[in-house]
Scaffold this motif. Structure first.
Motif, PDB file in Angstrom:
ATOM      1  N   SER A  45       0.839  -1.200   0.000  1.00 45.08           N
ATOM      2  CA  SER A  45       0.000   0.000   0.000  1.00 45.08           C
ATOM      3  C   SER A  45       0.872   1.248   0.000  1.00 45.08           C
ATOM      4  CB  SER A  45      -0.921   0.019   1.224  1.00 45.08           C
ATOM      5  OG  SER A  45      -0.178   0.344   2.378  1.00 45.08           O
ATOM      6  N   THR A  47       0.574   3.777   1.903  1.00 44.44           N
ATOM      7  CA  THR A  47       0.872   4.117   3.295  1.00 44.44           C
ATOM      8  C   THR A  47       2.058   3.313   3.804  1.00 44.44           C
ATOM      9  OG1 THR A  47      -1.441   4.648   3.695  1.00 44.44           O
ATOM     10  CG2 THR A  47      -0.066   4.223   5.630  1.00 44.44           C
ATOM     11  N   ALA A  54     -10.011   9.091   4.844  1.00 47.52           N
ATOM     12  CA  ALA A  54     -10.982   8.252   5.551  1.00 47.52           C
ATOM     13  C   ALA A  54     -10.288   7.180   6.387  1.00 47.52           C
ATOM     14  CB  ALA A  54     -11.924   7.596   4.547  1.00 47.52           C
ATOM     15  N   ASP A  55      -9.197   6.664   5.891  1.00 52.66           N
ATOM     16  CA  ASP A  55      -8.471   5.592   6.566  1.00 52.66           C
ATOM     17  C   ASP A  55      -7.612   6.166   7.698  1.00 52.66           C
ATOM     18  OD1 ASP A  55      -7.461   2.784   6.679  1.00 52.66           O
ATOM     19  OD2 ASP A  55      -5.574   3.796   6.165  1.00 52.66           O
ATOM     20  N   GLU A  56      -7.791   5.663   8.893  1.00 48.67           N
ATOM     21  CA  GLU A  56      -7.077   6.196  10.057  1.00 48.67           C
ATOM     22  C   GLU A  56      -5.568   5.987   9.977  1.00 48.67           C
ATOM     23  OE1 GLU A  56      -8.140   8.236  12.477  1.00 48.67           O
ATOM     24  OE2 GLU A  56     -10.013   8.265  11.352  1.00 48.67           O
ATOM     25  N   SER A  57      -5.117   4.842   9.449  1.00 40.30           N
ATOM     26  CA  SER A  57      -3.670   4.617   9.364  1.00 40.30           C
ATOM     27  C   SER A  57      -3.043   5.557   8.335  1.00 40.30           C
ATOM     28  CB  SER A  57      -3.344   3.157   9.041  1.00 40.30           C
ATOM     29  OG  SER A  57      -3.816   2.800   7.764  1.00 40.30           O
ATOM     30  N   THR A  58      -3.772   5.844   7.259  1.00 46.00           N
ATOM     31  CA  THR A  58      -3.288   6.799   6.267  1.00 46.00           C
ATOM     32  C   THR A  58      -3.234   8.194   6.863  1.00 46.00           C
ATOM     33  OG1 THR A  58      -4.174   5.479   4.440  1.00 46.00           O
ATOM     34  CG2 THR A  58      -3.744   7.800   3.981  1.00 46.00           C
ATOM     35  N   LYS A  59      -4.276   8.551   7.592  1.00 44.49           N
ATOM     36  CA  LYS A  59      -4.329   9.860   8.243  1.00 44.49           C
ATOM     37  C   LYS A  59      -3.167  10.009   9.224  1.00 44.49           C
ATOM     38  CE  LYS A  59      -8.269  11.749   9.201  1.00 44.49           C
ATOM     39  NZ  LYS A  59      -9.553  12.206   9.717  1.00 44.49           N
TER      40      LYS A  59
END
Length: 75
Positions: free
Chosen positions: A19, A21, A56-61
């Motif tokens: 990914s 991220t 939207a994705d917390e790990s990406t944020k």
């Protein structure tokens, strides 16, 4: 051209983060000191902070916020 067995290709691809991220986090672990124009750091920080607000994705944020914080520290 060298042919690589399929099982070896799968083994190598499993070592590469898949990914965006995961790739970004892997890149951050291998940082080295290089000269960078401060304008580039400012632009990248602003873009990451803006993107993190809508992620939207917390790990990406979290990855975006961590990267933006590191860039701000570098400045």
């Amino acid at each position: 051209m060298v042919s690589t067995p399929v099982h070896a290709q799968r083994g190598v691809s499993s070592l590469i983060p898949q990914s965006a991220t995961d790739q970004a986090m892997a890149a951050l672990t291998g940082l080295e000191t290089v000269p960078v124009h401060v304008g580039l750091l400012q632009a990248a920080t602003l873009l990451l902070e803006d993107a993190a607000r809508t992620a939207a994705d917390e790990s990406t944020k979290a990855a975006m916020a961590k990267t933006a914080g590191m860039l701000r520290s570098a400045m």
